[in-house]
Write a protein that holds these residues in place. Sequence first.
Motif, PDB file in Angstrom:
ATOM      1  N   GLY A  21       1.904   3.823  -4.140  1.00 47.58           N
ATOM      2  CA  GLY A  21       0.925   3.289  -5.080  1.00 47.58           C
ATOM      3  C   GLY A  21       0.669   1.813  -4.859  1.00 47.58           C
ATOM      4  N   LEU A  22      -0.174   1.262  -5.721  1.00 47.56           N
ATOM      5  CA  LEU A  22      -0.627  -0.112  -5.599  1.00 47.56           C
ATOM      6  C   LEU A  22       0.515  -1.117  -5.507  1.00 47.56           C
ATOM      7  N   GLN A  23       1.488  -1.026  -6.396  1.00 53.57           N
ATOM      8  CA  GLN A  23       2.568  -2.019  -6.420  1.00 53.57           C
ATOM      9  C   GLN A  23       3.432  -1.960  -5.156  1.00 53.57           C
ATOM     10  N   ARG A  24       3.762  -0.766  -4.718  1.00 48.79           N
ATOM     11  CA  ARG A  24       4.599  -0.624  -3.508  1.00 48.79           C
ATOM     12  C   ARG A  24       3.843  -1.111  -2.269  1.00 48.79           C
ATOM     13  N   ILE A  25       2.536  -0.855  -2.232  1.00 54.67           N
ATOM     14  CA  ILE A  25       1.737  -1.286  -1.085  1.00 54.67           C
ATOM     15  C   ILE A  25       1.608  -2.810  -1.076  1.00 54.67           C
ATOM     16  N   LYS A  26       1.429  -3.402  -2.249  1.00 53.91           N
ATOM     17  CA  LYS A  26       1.378  -4.872  -2.327  1.00 53.91           C
ATOM     18  C   LYS A  26       2.659  -5.480  -1.769  1.00 53.91           C
ATOM     19  N   GLN A  27       3.796  -4.882  -2.113  1.00 55.88           N
ATOM     20  CA  GLN A  27       5.081  -5.376  -1.608  1.00 55.88           C
ATOM     21  C   GLN A  27       5.138  -5.284  -0.085  1.00 55.88           C
ATOM     22  N   ALA A  28       4.683  -4.155   0.451  1.00 56.24           N
ATOM     23  CA  ALA A  28       4.722  -3.969   1.907  1.00 56.24           C
ATOM     24  C   ALA A  28       3.821  -4.979   2.619  1.00 56.24           C
ATOM     25  N   LEU A  29       2.648  -5.246   2.046  1.00 57.47           N
ATOM     26  CA  LEU A  29       1.730  -6.203   2.661  1.00 57.47           C
ATOM     27  C   LEU A  29       2.269  -7.635   2.549  1.00 57.47           C
ATOM     28  N   LYS A  30       2.873  -7.957   1.416  1.00 51.42           N
ATOM     29  CA  LYS A  30       3.447  -9.297   1.262  1.00 51.42           C
ATOM     30  C   LYS A  30       4.635  -9.495   2.199  1.00 51.42           C
ATOM     31  N   ALA A  31       5.384  -8.435   2.456  1.00 51.45           N
ATOM     32  CA  ALA A  31       6.519  -8.523   3.376  1.00 51.45           C
ATOM     33  C   ALA A  31       6.053  -8.889   4.783  1.00 51.45           C
ATOM     34  N   LYS A  32       4.833  -8.535   5.107  1.00 52.20           N
ATOM     35  CA  LYS A  32       4.266  -8.877   6.418  1.00 52.20           C
ATOM     36  C   LYS A  32       3.653 -10.273   6.413  1.00 52.20           C
ATOM     37  N   GLN A  33       3.791 -10.972   5.290  1.00 50.38           N
ATOM     38  CA  GLN A  33       3.324 -12.352   5.132  1.00 50.38           C
ATOM     39  C   GLN A  33       1.830 -12.497   5.432  1.00 50.38           C
ATOM     40  N   ASP A  47      -7.402   8.671  -7.892  1.00 47.63           N
ATOM     41  CA  ASP A  47      -7.434   9.849  -7.022  1.00 47.63           C
ATOM     42  C   ASP A  47      -6.141   9.954  -6.208  1.00 47.63           C
ATOM     43  N   GLN A  48      -5.636   8.833  -5.711  1.00 42.64           N
ATOM     44  CA  GLN A  48      -4.375   8.844  -4.952  1.00 42.64           C
ATOM     45  C   GLN A  48      -3.230   9.375  -5.810  1.00 42.64           C
ATOM     46  N   ALA A  49      -3.154   8.891  -7.054  1.00 44.04           N
ATOM     47  CA  ALA A  49      -2.081   9.321  -7.959  1.00 44.04           C
ATOM     48  C   ALA A  49      -2.233  10.801  -8.298  1.00 44.04           C
ATOM     49  N   TYR A  50      -3.471  11.235  -8.546  1.00 49.01           N
ATOM     50  CA  TYR A  50      -3.713  12.635  -8.888  1.00 49.01           C
ATOM     51  C   TYR A  50      -3.332  13.554  -7.719  1.00 49.01           C
ATOM     52  N   GLN A  51      -3.748  13.194  -6.511  1.00 51.37           N
ATOM     53  CA  GLN A  51      -3.424  14.015  -5.336  1.00 51.37           C
ATOM     54  C   GLN A  51      -1.914  14.123  -5.133  1.00 51.37           C
ATOM     55  N   LEU A  52      -1.210  13.035  -5.352  1.00 49.26           N
ATOM     56  CA  LEU A  52       0.244  13.033  -5.218  1.00 49.26           C
ATOM     57  C   LEU A  52       0.895  13.902  -6.293  1.00 49.26           C
ATOM     58  N   LYS A  53       0.377  13.798  -7.521  1.00 47.34           N
ATOM     59  CA  LYS A  53       0.892  14.609  -8.640  1.00 47.34           C
ATOM     60  C   LYS A  53       0.670  16.099  -8.350  1.00 47.34           C
ATOM     61  N   VAL A  54      -0.511  16.458  -7.858  1.00 52.71           N
ATOM     62  CA  VAL A  54      -0.815  17.858  -7.536  1.00 52.71           C
ATOM     63  C   VAL A  54       0.101  18.352  -6.417  1.00 52.71           C
ATOM     64  N   LYS A  55       0.320  17.520  -5.410  1.00 47.09           N
ATOM     65  CA  LYS A  55       1.175  17.913  -4.290  1.00 47.09           C
ATOM     66  C   LYS A  55       2.604  18.187  -4.757  1.00 47.09           C
ATOM     67  N   LYS A  56       3.093  17.374  -5.681  1.00 46.05           N
ATOM     68  CA  LYS A  56       4.479  17.497  -6.133  1.00 46.05           C
ATOM     69  C   LYS A  56       4.647  18.498  -7.280  1.00 46.05           C
ATOM     70  N   PHE A  57       3.698  18.496  -8.235  1.00 43.08           N
ATOM     71  CA  PHE A  57       3.878  19.274  -9.464  1.00 43.08           C
ATOM     72  C   PHE A  57       2.825  20.350  -9.703  1.00 43.08           C
ATOM     73  N   GLY A  58       1.801  20.434  -8.868  1.00 43.93           N
ATOM     74  CA  GLY A  58       0.756  21.424  -9.068  1.00 43.93           C
ATOM     75  C   GLY A  58      -0.376  20.884  -9.925  1.00 43.93           C
ATOM     76  N   GLU A  59      -1.458  21.697 -10.060  1.00 40.93           N
ATOM     77  CA  GLU A  59      -2.663  21.252 -10.768  1.00 40.93           C
ATOM     78  C   GLU A  59      -2.538  21.343 -12.286  1.00 40.93           C
ATOM     79  N   GLU A  60      -1.627  22.152 -12.768  1.00 42.29           N
ATOM     80  CA  GLU A  60      -1.519  22.379 -14.209  1.00 42.29           C
ATOM     81  C   GLU A  60      -1.170  21.083 -14.948  1.00 42.29           C
TER      82      GLU A  60
END
Length: 160
Positions: free
Chosen positions: A82-94, A111-124
């Motif tokens: 997600g956004l926060q983890r990606i920000k950390q990864a980009l900042k680590a690259k200075q 949409d990214q969060a929804y797709q991840l939720k569906v992949k892990k827990f299904g559409e319900e």
Amino acid sequence: MFNSDQTDKPKTLTGQRLRSYAFALLTRRDYSKAELITKLNLYAINPDEVANLVEELAQQNYQSDQRVAELTLASQIRKGKGLQRIKQALKAKQLDAELITEELQEVDWLDQAYQLKVKKFGEEVATDPKIKAKQVRFLQYRGFDMGVIIKAIARTSEEE
């Protein structure tokens, strides 16, 4: 533990040998300017020569912070981050903060969060508070903001 291998090596690279080492590094993967300067300074005699070389490589597009940001963003999204983890990864690259902001604005985080939720827990859509809490914790760990998480776990497949 202190690694003596890194500090005991004599700094011997200058001129063409330094340039060759820079190209060898860049053929393996893309480095941000700051990462490349740090790597080259481990072996270079003159830090000013390193700075000039990296600037020259950037002007010739052999090194590109923009490309590093794009590749990192794409990689992290593929990994379901997600956004926060990606920000950390980009900042680590200075990388430049403006460049980071620019790259992150182009992503549909809901949409990214929804797709991840569906992949892990299904559409319900979960009604049980324990299952909802589990989904929230999962998406929080992945780095999504709470507003996006709430919308993603309440979203139905018809809303896509």
